[in-house]
Design a protein around this motif. Structure first.
Motif, mmCIF file in Angstrom:
data_model
loop_
_atom_site.group_PDB
_atom_site.id
_atom_site.type_symbol
_atom_site.label_atom_id
_atom_site.label_comp_id
_atom_site.label_asym_id
_atom_site.label_seq_id
_atom_site.Cartn_x
_atom_site.Cartn_y
_atom_site.Cartn_z
ATOM 1 N N LEU A 300 0.817 -1.208 0.000
ATOM 2 C CA LEU A 300 0.000 0.000 0.000
ATOM 3 C C LEU A 300 0.852 1.260 0.000
ATOM 4 O O LEU A 300 0.431 2.298 -0.491
ATOM 5 C CB LEU A 300 -0.930 0.008 1.222
ATOM 6 N N ALA A 301 2.036 1.158 0.569
ATOM 7 C CA ALA A 301 2.926 2.307 0.642
ATOM 8 C C ALA A 301 4.324 1.785 0.897
ATOM 9 O O ALA A 301 4.520 0.595 1.166
ATOM 10 C CB ALA A 301 2.494 3.260 1.756
ATOM 11 N N ASP A 302 5.298 2.668 0.801
ATOM 12 C CA ASP A 302 6.655 2.240 1.133
ATOM 13 C C ASP A 302 7.029 2.768 2.516
ATOM 14 O O ASP A 302 6.337 3.603 3.096
ATOM 15 C CB ASP A 302 7.672 2.710 0.071
ATOM 16 N N ASP A 303 8.135 2.263 3.025
ATOM 17 C CA ASP A 303 8.517 2.578 4.402
ATOM 18 C C ASP A 303 9.000 4.009 4.584
ATOM 19 O O ASP A 303 9.279 4.426 5.707
ATOM 20 C CB ASP A 303 9.585 1.596 4.886
ATOM 21 N N THR A 304 9.120 4.752 3.495
ATOM 22 C CA THR A 304 9.534 6.154 3.645
ATOM 23 C C THR A 304 8.377 7.017 4.131
ATOM 24 O O THR A 304 8.597 8.113 4.638
ATOM 25 C CB THR A 304 10.053 6.703 2.310
ATOM 26 N N GLN A 305 7.152 6.523 3.982
ATOM 27 C CA GLN A 305 5.998 7.277 4.452
ATOM 28 C C GLN A 305 5.756 6.970 5.929
ATOM 29 O O GLN A 305 5.758 5.802 6.325
ATOM 30 C CB GLN A 305 4.762 6.921 3.632
ATOM 31 N N PRO A 306 5.534 7.966 6.751
ATOM 32 C CA PRO A 306 5.324 7.725 8.185
ATOM 33 C C PRO A 306 4.133 6.795 8.424
ATOM 34 O O PRO A 306 3.144 6.825 7.684
ATOM 35 C CB PRO A 306 5.052 9.138 8.736
ATOM 36 N N LEU A 307 4.255 5.987 9.452
ATOM 37 C CA LEU A 307 3.183 5.049 9.780
ATOM 38 C C LEU A 307 1.871 5.783 10.011
ATOM 39 O O LEU A 307 0.804 5.312 9.604
ATOM 40 C CB LEU A 307 3.568 4.242 11.024
ATOM 41 N N GLU A 308 1.936 6.935 10.660
ATOM 42 C CA GLU A 308 0.717 7.694 10.948
ATOM 43 C C GLU A 308 -0.012 8.067 9.657
ATOM 44 O O GLU A 308 -1.244 8.025 9.582
ATOM 45 C CB GLU A 308 1.050 8.959 11.743
ATOM 46 N N TYR A 309 0.770 8.432 8.628
ATOM 47 C CA TYR A 309 0.157 8.788 7.342
ATOM 48 C C TYR A 309 -0.511 7.568 6.735
ATOM 49 O O TYR A 309 -1.642 7.642 6.237
ATOM 50 C CB TYR A 309 1.233 9.332 6.394
ATOM 51 N N ARG A 310 0.176 6.411 6.763
ATOM 52 C CA ARG A 310 -0.371 5.201 6.152
ATOM 53 C C ARG A 310 -1.654 4.767 6.853
ATOM 54 O O ARG A 310 -2.606 4.306 6.213
ATOM 55 C CB ARG A 310 0.672 4.080 6.193
ATOM 56 N N GLU A 311 -1.684 4.914 8.170
ATOM 57 C CA GLU A 311 -2.890 4.535 8.907
ATOM 58 C C GLU A 311 -4.049 5.477 8.593
ATOM 59 O O GLU A 311 -5.190 5.044 8.436
ATOM 60 C CB GLU A 311 -2.596 4.530 10.404
ATOM 61 N N ALA A 312 -3.745 6.761 8.500
ATOM 62 C CA ALA A 312 -4.795 7.748 8.260
ATOM 63 C C ALA A 312 -5.366 7.650 6.850
ATOM 64 O O ALA A 312 -6.525 8.009 6.614
ATOM 65 C CB ALA A 312 -4.256 9.157 8.504
ATOM 66 N N HIS A 313 -4.562 7.168 5.902
ATOM 67 C CA HIS A 313 -4.991 7.107 4.500
ATOM 68 C C HIS A 313 -5.096 5.671 4.006
ATOM 69 O O HIS A 313 -4.958 5.402 2.813
ATOM 70 C CB HIS A 313 -4.012 7.900 3.622
ATOM 71 N N ALA A 314 -5.367 4.739 4.914
ATOM 72 C CA ALA A 314 -5.347 3.322 4.551
ATOM 73 C C ALA A 314 -6.332 2.986 3.433
ATOM 74 O O ALA A 314 -5.980 2.269 2.483
ATOM 75 C CB ALA A 314 -5.638 2.468 5.783
ATOM 76 N N ALA A 315 -7.547 3.493 3.512
ATOM 77 C CA ALA A 315 -8.553 3.165 2.494
ATOM 78 C C ALA A 315 -8.124 3.667 1.123
ATOM 79 O O ALA A 315 -8.229 2.949 0.113
ATOM 80 C CB ALA A 315 -9.903 3.759 2.889
#
Length: 331
Positions: A300-315
């Motif tokens: 869904l994303a790469d590890d350069t993106q903060p976890l908080e961002y990935r969780e907030a934009h998961a859908a």
């Protein structure tokens, strides 16, 4: 989809349009907890998770002690399920807080575990060191119920690779003395079961699962131990659902080398492969060895993106990853 761990009840209830039932049972330390089970196949099959009644997350960290925690509530959960008139139970037993071999479960189901003076043992793994005799209930109410246990470990009940030494520390067994005490108690437990119930569980692969509940389910209920992913995938009806499919999508939070060894996504990929269907896995993140799965994997994303961002934009990220996968399938 699930593989016998957390979420199995919800997954099968959703896949089979089943019913979710909640009951109050005793938690690992005896306090009341709400535990749920699922009814599928017109109420003929039930799905249960040990963790909902006797799970580690139900015990505060400073109170975790496998010498005293008990599976009594899991037994109450199983009894509530049986009273629904089911003929089959699928049990996921991961995430336990206990090391009692399913002794508490057995007590809740009417078995008597007695010491040398004929007194009932208290709950907890340590008490099994004083076990002298097991008395079955007066009536066997389980003869018409087939219990299938989702187990993805092969640990025996006792010894260096057994329930206590491998899993005890995470449940609060903090010293070598406590580990030795609990392992010896399970050894005595297995010996009494062999003599009184005529079932050999000490060296049974998977008997050490969930602090020995694998052994207890076999000993007290005549359960069969099965690999979790195939058991759940079959119960969910995946093979029939593949009829007419063009491709199969599955997913996991983190895909790594362990995914290919017995986890749900790997089983889904294998079922698709048998039908000649392309399979795609959408991954929350990638870990070492993710390539071993043998199918296209789209993070869904790469590890350069903060976890908080990935969780907030998961859908949104999930939708984009699925779109990438579909475009490549169509190419």
């Amino acid at each position: 989809m699930a593989d016998g761990g957390e979420g199995t009840v919800d997954a099968l209830v959703a896949a089979a349009s089943g019913e979710l039932v909640t009951v109050t049972v005793e938690g690992p330390l005896g306090t009341p907890v709400e535990a749920a089970f699922g009814l599928i196949e017109a109420g003929r099959t039930a799905v249960v998770e040990l963790a909902s009644a006797s799970g580690l997350t139900l015990v505060p960290k400073d109170l975790r002690d496998p010498r005293v925690t008990s599976t009594f509530g899991f037994g109450q959960l199983l009894d509530a399920v049986r009273r629904k008139g089911v003929t089959r139970i699928i049990a996921g037993i991961g995430g336990s807080a206990t090391n009692d071999g399913g002794a508490g479960m057995a007590q809740a189901l009417g078995f008597r575990l007695l010491d040398a003076s004929g007194h009932d043992l208290p709950r907890g793994g340590a008490a099994l060191a004083r076990l002298e005799r097991v008395l079955p209930p007066g009536t066997d109410e389980w003869t018409e119920v087939a219990v299938e246990v989702a187990v993805d470990v092969t640990n025996p009940l006792t010894g260096p690779q057994g329930a206590t030494y491998v899993y005890g520390p995470q449940k609060g067994a903090s010293s070598e003395q406590v580990l030795a005490e609990l392992d010896a108690a399970l050894s005595r437990f297995a010996g009494v079961i062999a003599r009184d119930l005529h079932r050999q569980v000490a060296e049974l692969p998977g008997a050490g699962a969930a602090g020995g509940v694998g052994a207890g389910l076999v000993a007290f209920l005549g359960a069969s131990l099965r690999r979790g992913a195939p058991l759940v995938v079959e119960a969910a009806g995946l093979d029939a659902a593949l009829d007419g499919a063009a491709a199969v999508f599955t997913g996991e939070g983190r895909v790594d080398a362990q995914t290919a060894f017995g986890k749900g996504p790997a089983e889904v990929v294998e079922r698709a492969r048998r039908r000649g269907l392309p399979a795609v896995l959408l991954a929350g993140s990638l870990g070492a060895g993710w390539e071993t799965l043998g199918c296209p994997v789209y993070p869904l994303a790469d590890d350069t993106q903060p976890l908080e961002y990935r969780e907030a934009h998961a859908a949104e990220l999930l939708e984009l990853a699925a779109e990438r996968a579909l475009r490549e399938l169509e190419a």
